[in-house]
Design a protein around this motif. Structure first.
Motif, short mmCIF file in Angstrom:
data_model
loop_
_atom_site.label_atom_id
_atom_site.label_comp_id
_atom_site.label_asym_id
_atom_site.label_seq_id
_atom_site.Cartn_x
_atom_site.Cartn_y
_atom_site.Cartn_z
N THR A 20 10.00 -8.40 48.75
CA THR A 20 10.67 -8.54 50.05
C THR A 20 11.96 -7.83 50.18
N GLY A 21 12.23 -6.83 49.09
CA GLY A 21 13.28 -5.83 49.23
C GLY A 21 12.99 -4.79 48.12
N TRP A 22 13.46 -3.74 48.47
CA TRP A 22 13.53 -2.53 47.22
C TRP A 22 14.16 -2.80 46.18
N GLY A 23 13.55 -2.61 45.00
CA GLY A 23 14.24 -2.63 43.62
C GLY A 23 13.26 -3.13 42.58
N SER A 24 13.70 -3.70 41.73
CA SER A 24 12.89 -4.20 40.46
C SER A 24 12.14 -5.31 40.48
N PRO A 25 11.14 -5.55 39.56
CA PRO A 25 10.36 -6.62 39.60
C PRO A 25 10.98 -7.96 39.57
N ASP A 26 12.22 -8.02 39.13
CA ASP A 26 13.00 -9.26 38.90
C ASP A 26 13.35 -9.79 40.30
N GLU A 27 13.36 -9.10 41.20
CA GLU A 27 13.65 -9.34 42.80
C GLU A 27 12.35 -9.72 43.44
N TRP A 28 11.33 -9.46 43.06
CA TRP A 28 10.18 -10.10 43.74
C TRP A 28 9.90 -11.42 44.07
N GLU A 29 9.41 -12.08 45.04
CA GLU A 29 9.30 -13.40 45.34
C GLU A 29 7.68 -13.68 45.51
N GLY A 73 -2.83 -8.13 44.73
CA GLY A 73 -3.63 -8.78 43.66
C GLY A 73 -2.75 -9.81 42.91
N TYR A 74 -1.52 -9.83 43.15
CA TYR A 74 -0.75 -10.81 42.21
C TYR A 74 -0.80 -12.04 43.26
N ALA A 75 -1.86 -12.65 43.24
CA ALA A 75 -2.13 -13.98 44.01
C ALA A 75 -3.17 -14.70 43.42
N THR A 76 -3.36 -15.96 43.99
CA THR A 76 -4.27 -16.79 43.46
C THR A 76 -5.85 -16.42 44.19
N GLU A 77 -5.37 -16.14 45.26
CA GLU A 77 -6.83 -15.70 46.34
C GLU A 77 -6.36 -14.62 47.52
N THR A 93 -1.70 -11.40 27.81
CA THR A 93 -1.66 -11.97 29.35
C THR A 93 -0.34 -12.77 29.53
N PHE A 94 -0.03 -13.08 30.86
CA PHE A 94 1.10 -13.72 31.46
C PHE A 94 0.55 -14.71 32.30
N PRO A 95 1.20 -15.84 32.64
CA PRO A 95 1.00 -16.58 33.87
C PRO A 95 1.59 -15.83 35.04
N LEU A 96 1.00 -15.92 36.20
CA LEU A 96 1.30 -15.05 37.22
C LEU A 96 2.67 -15.14 37.73
N ASP A 97 3.28 -16.19 37.60
CA ASP A 97 4.71 -16.38 37.72
C ASP A 97 5.78 -15.81 36.82
N LEU A 127 -2.22 -10.78 34.42
CA LEU A 127 -1.40 -12.00 35.04
C LEU A 127 -2.57 -12.73 35.45
N ILE A 128 -2.47 -14.02 35.03
CA ILE A 128 -3.49 -15.08 34.97
C ILE A 128 -2.88 -16.23 35.95
#
Length: 308
Positions: free
Chosen positions: A3-12, A92-96, A280-284, A304-305
């Motif tokens: 939702t903003g430019w930056g690192s993955p830590d800022e993704w929502e 692709g980082y999604a459930t569907e 592997t990591f959970p999606l969140d 990511l799973i």
């Protein structure tokens, strides 16, 4: 999503209704999403032609949950419930997700979902590098970053072509290079000498998957034809030195990579192309996966799973 430019830590993570597929589209229930450096790189800062928010993730493996009317996927006829992979998609980082059907192919039964979700981005990159290098059976090439994800795919595809590969790696990763048919050499001071000693003759091409000055400098020293030095990381050096830089965002690269998808899927189905997955990591936990990836030593691909 970003939702903003930056690192993955800022993704929502944002809940939304998945669009029903229209003609020429399918919906995929995601079982695994591939994790690639490009996922974070492309939203690290503002980019021309890209508007926020940006869905993250370029490749997935999963099952078809819906098809648009009279729709076939890239590999042919398909039905709800079929296992598939999709490449060069967005979000692709999604459930569907709903995507163009032409980007979707039957999943190789030999690969797990985490493996299949990581097949095509590195596989098509490696294939394009080898195509530009143009090496034939018995010829020797130099590969920088041989134990990385792209490097491992290069090693496997080169072995199928009978191409001899000298691959740079840390000593702790030599066995991985040997596992896939490469001849490992340690990077660092004296690399040129070690490469030439192992080569025992002409090195016809060099492939750079790391982007360091050492990789470019040694490539220039051991390969006569700069058009056969290919990098996926050292773009400034490519421009100044006249070597070839490629990226999936370049039109020629995109066309090549789209064209080679079926061939790579067939290799995987036959057991000739594998995808080592380290974790592997959970999606969140996508930010944690990218922290491991950015360390430079994940030990294999990451996926990511989604829960459930």
């Amino acid at each position: 999503m970003a939702t903003g430019w930056g690192s993955p830590d800022e993704w929502e993570f944002v809940a939304h209704q998945v669009a029903a597929p229209e003609a020429g589209e399918v919906t995929i229930r995601v079982r695994a999403a591939g994790v690639n450096p490009a996922d974070a790189k492309h939203v690290a800062s503002a980019r021309s032609g890209l508007e926020l928010p940006v869905p993250i993730g370029y490749e997935v493996s999963g099952e078809l949950s819906a098809l648009g009317p009279d729709t076939r996927i890239g590999s042919g006829a398909a039905s709800v419930g079929d296992e598939v992979i999709a490449f060069r998609v967005r979000g692709g980082y999604a459930t569907e997700l709903t995507v163009p059907a032409e980007k979707v192919f039957a999943k190789p039964s030999t690969l797990s979902h985490p493996e299949a979700a990581n097949l095509l981005l590195v596989g098509t990159t490696a294939a394009e590098m080898l195509a530009i290098a143009g090496a034939g059976p018995g010829e020797t090439i130099l590969l920088h970053g041989a134990s990385g994800a792209v490097g491992v795919s290069v090693l496997q595809q080169a072995r199928l072509r009978g191409v001899r590969v000298i691959g740079t790696a840390g000593a702790e990763r030599f066995d991985e290079v040997r596992r896939f048919g490469g001849i490992p050499v340690r990077y660092g001071d004296g690399l040129r000498r070690r490469v030439l000693e192992v080569a025992g003759g002409r090195v016809v091409a060099a492939l750079d998957a790391v982007g360091t000055d050492e990789a470019v400098d040694v490539s220039l020293e051991v390969v006569a034809d700069r058009r056969r030095i290919v990098t996926i990381a050292a773009f400034a050096r490519a421009e100044s030195e006249g070597i070839v830089a490629i990226a999936g965002s370049m039109p020629d690269s995109a066309r090549f990579r789209d064209g080679v998808r079926s061939e790579l899927i067939a290799l995987a189905q036959n057991g000739d192309l594998v995808v080592p997955v380290a974790r592997t990591f959970p999606l969140d936990q996508a930010p944690a996966a990218h922290r491991l990836l950015s360390s430079g030593h994940p030990g294999g691909k990451l996926a990511l799973i989604p829960e459930g």
